[in-house]
Scaffold this active site. Structure first.
Site, PDB file in Angstrom:
ATOM      1  N   GLY A   1     -65.091 -43.464 101.705  1.00 46.54           N
ATOM      2  CA  GLY A   1     -63.923 -43.476 100.807  1.00 46.54           C
ATOM      3  C   GLY A   1     -62.831 -42.538 101.289  1.00 46.54           C
ATOM      4  N   ALA A   2     -62.486 -42.646 102.581  1.00 45.49           N
ATOM      5  CA  ALA A   2     -61.601 -41.638 103.181  1.00 45.49           C
ATOM      6  C   ALA A   2     -60.147 -42.100 103.323  1.00 45.49           C
ATOM      7  CB  ALA A   2     -62.150 -41.215 104.531  1.00 45.49           C
TER       8      ALA A   2
ATOM      9  N   ARG B   1     -58.092 -42.442 100.769  1.00 48.82           N
ATOM     10  CA  ARG B   1     -57.264 -41.847  99.709  1.00 48.82           C
ATOM     11  C   ARG B   1     -57.871 -40.531  99.233  1.00 48.82           C
ATOM     12  NH1 ARG B   1     -57.437 -44.485  94.925  1.00 48.82           N
ATOM     13  NH2 ARG B   1     -59.232 -45.834  95.327  1.00 48.82           N
TER      14      ARG B   1
ATOM     15  N   ASN C   1     -68.384 -39.212  99.894  1.00 56.31           N
ATOM     16  CA  ASN C   1     -67.253 -38.936  99.004  1.00 56.31           C
ATOM     17  C   ASN C   1     -66.899 -40.121  98.105  1.00 56.31           C
ATOM     18  OD1 ASN C   1     -64.434 -37.645  98.343  1.00 56.31           O
ATOM     19  ND2 ASN C   1     -64.002 -39.686  99.181  1.00 56.31           N
TER      20      ASN C   1
ATOM     21  N   SER D   1     -69.703 -33.487  91.090  1.00 57.88           N
ATOM     22  CA  SER D   1     -68.614 -33.216  90.134  1.00 57.88           C
ATOM     23  C   SER D   1     -69.108 -32.204  89.110  1.00 57.88           C
ATOM     24  CB  SER D   1     -68.228 -34.511  89.412  1.00 57.88           C
ATOM     25  OG  SER D   1     -67.408 -34.220  88.297  1.00 57.88           O
TER      26      SER D   1
ATOM     27  N   TYR E   1     -70.745 -41.765  84.721  1.00 55.17           N
ATOM     28  CA  TYR E   1     -70.270 -40.933  85.836  1.00 55.17           C
ATOM     29  C   TYR E   1     -71.067 -39.627  85.923  1.00 55.17           C
ATOM     30  CZ  TYR E   1     -66.831 -38.382  88.697  1.00 55.17           C
ATOM     31  OH  TYR E   1     -66.206 -37.642  89.679  1.00 55.17           O
TER      32      TYR E   1
ATOM     33  N   ALA F   1     -74.027 -39.021  84.760  1.00 52.72           N
ATOM     34  CA  ALA F   1     -75.405 -39.331  85.184  1.00 52.72           C
ATOM     35  C   ALA F   1     -75.453 -39.567  86.693  1.00 52.72           C
ATOM     36  CB  ALA F   1     -75.919 -40.563  84.429  1.00 52.72           C
TER      37      ALA F   1
ATOM     38  N   LYS G   1     -73.502 -38.310  88.951  1.00 53.93           N
ATOM     39  CA  LYS G   1     -73.268 -37.058  89.693  1.00 53.93           C
ATOM     40  C   LYS G   1     -74.435 -36.082  89.519  1.00 53.93           C
ATOM     41  CE  LYS G   1     -69.236 -38.235  91.415  1.00 53.93           C
ATOM     42  NZ  LYS G   1     -69.038 -38.377  92.862  1.00 53.93           N
TER      43      LYS G   1
ATOM     44  N   ILE H   1     -59.146 -32.338  90.224  1.00 52.07           N
ATOM     45  CA  ILE H   1     -58.404 -32.321  91.490  1.00 52.07           C
ATOM     46  C   ILE H   1     -57.283 -33.364  91.396  1.00 52.07           C
ATOM     47  CG2 ILE H   1     -58.615 -32.605  94.006  1.00 52.07           C
ATOM     48  CD1 ILE H   1     -60.401 -30.289  92.873  1.00 52.07           C
TER      49      ILE H   1
HETATM   50  P1  NAP Z   1     -59.873 -41.681  94.349  1.00 53.37           P
HETATM   51  O1  NAP Z   1     -58.554 -41.122  94.735  1.00 53.37           O
HETATM   52  O2  NAP Z   1     -59.980 -42.602  93.185  1.00 53.37           O
HETATM   53  O3  NAP Z   1     -60.563 -42.327  95.632  1.00 53.37           O
HETATM   54  C1  NAP Z   1     -61.830 -42.904  95.530  1.00 53.37           C
HETATM   55  C2  NAP Z   1     -62.269 -43.257  96.925  1.00 53.37           C
HETATM   56  O4  NAP Z   1     -63.586 -43.846  96.843  1.00 53.37           O
HETATM   57  C3  NAP Z   1     -61.351 -44.284  97.559  1.00 53.37           C
HETATM   58  O5  NAP Z   1     -61.108 -43.910  98.906  1.00 53.37           O
HETATM   59  C4  NAP Z   1     -62.168 -45.559  97.511  1.00 53.37           C
HETATM   60  O6  NAP Z   1     -61.937 -46.436  98.591  1.00 53.37           O
HETATM   61  C5  NAP Z   1     -63.579 -45.021  97.616  1.00 53.37           C
HETATM   62  N1  NAP Z   1     -64.563 -45.993  97.142  1.00 53.37           N
HETATM   63  C6  NAP Z   1     -64.742 -46.455  95.882  1.00 53.37           C
HETATM   64  N2  NAP Z   1     -65.735 -47.372  95.866  1.00 53.37           N
HETATM   65  C7  NAP Z   1     -66.185 -47.474  97.143  1.00 53.37           C
HETATM   66  C8  NAP Z   1     -67.212 -48.246  97.768  1.00 53.37           C
HETATM   67  N3  NAP Z   1     -67.982 -49.098  97.079  1.00 53.37           N
HETATM   68  N4  NAP Z   1     -67.401 -48.094  99.112  1.00 53.37           N
HETATM   69  C9  NAP Z   1     -66.646 -47.237  99.823  1.00 53.37           C
HETATM   70  N5  NAP Z   1     -65.651 -46.478  99.289  1.00 53.37           N
HETATM   71  C10 NAP Z   1     -65.440 -46.604  97.963  1.00 53.37           C
HETATM   72  O7  NAP Z   1     -60.903 -40.502  94.010  1.00 53.37           O
HETATM   73  P2  NAP Z   1     -60.936 -38.963  94.418  1.00 53.37           P
HETATM   74  O8  NAP Z   1     -60.403 -38.196  93.277  1.00 53.37           O
HETATM   75  O9  NAP Z   1     -60.400 -38.765  95.785  1.00 53.37           O
HETATM   76  O10 NAP Z   1     -62.517 -38.755  94.390  1.00 53.37           O
HETATM   77  C11 NAP Z   1     -63.293 -38.638  95.559  1.00 53.37           C
HETATM   78  C12 NAP Z   1     -64.671 -38.143  95.160  1.00 53.37           C
HETATM   79  O11 NAP Z   1     -64.546 -36.892  94.470  1.00 53.37           O
HETATM   80  C13 NAP Z   1     -65.393 -39.086  94.193  1.00 53.37           C
HETATM   81  O12 NAP Z   1     -66.770 -39.097  94.487  1.00 53.37           O
HETATM   82  C14 NAP Z   1     -65.150 -38.428  92.848  1.00 53.37           C
HETATM   83  O13 NAP Z   1     -66.154 -38.766  91.913  1.00 53.37           O
HETATM   84  C15 NAP Z   1     -65.197 -36.973  93.224  1.00 53.37           C
HETATM   85  N6  NAP Z   1     -64.534 -36.096  92.254  1.00 53.37           N
HETATM   86  C16 NAP Z   1     -63.192 -36.186  92.012  1.00 53.37           C
HETATM   87  C17 NAP Z   1     -62.597 -35.326  91.086  1.00 53.37           C
HETATM   88  C18 NAP Z   1     -61.131 -35.360  90.770  1.00 53.37           C
HETATM   89  O14 NAP Z   1     -60.707 -34.623  89.862  1.00 53.37           O
HETATM   90  N7  NAP Z   1     -60.317 -36.126  91.448  1.00 53.37           N
HETATM   91  C19 NAP Z   1     -63.394 -34.399  90.413  1.00 53.37           C
HETATM   92  C20 NAP Z   1     -64.753 -34.334  90.677  1.00 53.37           C
HETATM   93  C21 NAP Z   1     -65.320 -35.184  91.614  1.00 53.37           C
HETATM   94  P3  NAP Z   1     -61.052 -47.796  98.440  1.00 53.37           P
HETATM   95  O15 NAP Z   1     -59.725 -47.361  97.886  1.00 53.37           O
HETATM   96  O16 NAP Z   1     -61.006 -48.302  99.819  1.00 53.37           O
HETATM   97  O17 NAP Z   1     -61.811 -48.676  97.481  1.00 53.37           O
END
Ligand code: NAP
Length: 249
Positions: free
Chosen positions: A14-15, A17, A92, A144, A157, A159, A161, A190
């Site tokens: 998921g790199a 974005r 990720n 998370s 979510y 569960a 994590k 974030i």
């Molecule tokens: P985001 O901007 O929504 O990006 C999510 C990423 O996951 C995207 O690159 C997406 O790729 C990828 N993804 C989703 N389903 C996928 C699949 N089946 N196979 C491969 N890639 C997949 O989220 P983010 O905020 O950067 O979050 C990244 C990680 O950090 C996640 O695990 C999230 O739970 C964790 N996190 C985020 C926060 C926060 O506040 N943002 C807090 C705690 C934890 P595509 O666009 O190509 O589908």
């Protein structure tokens, strides 16, 4: 800069974005050949690759849904044949499908578990096979604070994590004898697309719970991941490092 053929391979799921993109760019700057995995966001993944190349690094985009076990097996096999064994895996990729649990559908529960938890399981399984042969490796799972504290409206979510934290500790115990460390990073709030949907009232309530009084940046998380992948972290395994402005202390 390392010779092209000597660059160790780092796969970030998921790199294209958000947090994954920042992690990929950071590992690219540290000399890895970064495999920029994506599911649907091809253009974003290609832009991440361009950013790494422009900074003098090496990167390749690769589509694969981490929820699909067979596709993961093929991706890891292809990477090994074309670029060498995976030295670093960052799980990720993640999704949210929020809602109160009384109204949550089974499909929304399953899809979050399938991506966030099973997706990491699939990738650890295939990465570990390559790392075991090399007798070294680094795995970092992006969990998370929701998996530590729980969160109303995020039963699926949280569960997933919390499960990822258990998976991290179990894998750390299984793989330690072969020189592979497995850790988790638990971000708080974030600034990414995932939190851009929050309205002002929710954002303010969130900031009120954060001792450092701000949302974090993807780069804040990338710094912690880069540390756990570095030689400085060789004696750290099975840990959960919160990057949350002090929220879950
Ligand atoms: P985001 O901007 O929504 O990006 C999510 C990423 O996951 C995207 O690159 C997406 O790729 C990828 N993804 C989703 N389903 C996928 C699949 N089946 N196979 C491969 N890639 C997949 O989220 P983010 O905020 O950067 O979050 C990244 C990680 O950090 C996640 O695990 C999230 O739970 C964790 N996190 C985020 C926060 C926060 O506040 N943002 C807090 C705690 C934890 P595509 O666009 O190509 O589908």
């Amino acid at each position: 800069m390392a010779e092209e053929k000597n660059r160790p391979v780092a796969l970030v799921t998921g790199a294209g974005r958000g947090i994954g993109r920042a992690i990929a760019c950071r590992l690219g700057a540290e000399g890895y050949h970064v495999i920029v995995n994506y599911n649907g966001s091809r253009q974003a993944a290609e832009a991440t690759v361009e950013e790494i190349l422009a900074a003098g690094g090496k990167a390749t985009a690769r589509q694969c849904s981490v929820a699909d076990q067979d596709a993961c097996r093929e991706m890891f096999e292809e990477i090994r044949k074309e670029y060498g064994p995976v030295a670093v895996l960052v799980n990720n990729a993640g999704i949210t499908k929020d809602g109160l649990l009384m109204a949550m559908s089974e499909a929304d529960f399953d899809s979050v578990i399938d991506t966030n938890l099973k997706g990491s399981f699939h990738c650890i399984k295939y990465a570990a096979k390559q790392m075991l042969k090399a007798r070294k490796g680094r795995i970092v799972n992006i969990a998370s604070v929701s998996g530590i504290l729980g969160n109303a409206g995020q039963a699926n979510y949280a569960a997933s994590k919390a499960g990822l934290i258990g998976l991290t500790k179990s894998a750390a115990r299984e793989l330690a004898l072969r020189g592979i460390t497995v850790n988790a990073v638990a971000p708080g709030f974030i600034e990414t697309d995932m939190t851009a949907v929050l309205d002002e009232r929710v954002r303010k309530a969130a900031v009120d719970q954060i001792p450092l009084q701000r949302f974090g940046t993807p780069e804040d998380v990338a710094g912690a991941v880069a540390f756990l992948c570095s030689d400085q972290a060789a004696y750290i395994t099975g840990q959960v490092l919160a990057v949350d402005g002090g929220m879950a202390m």
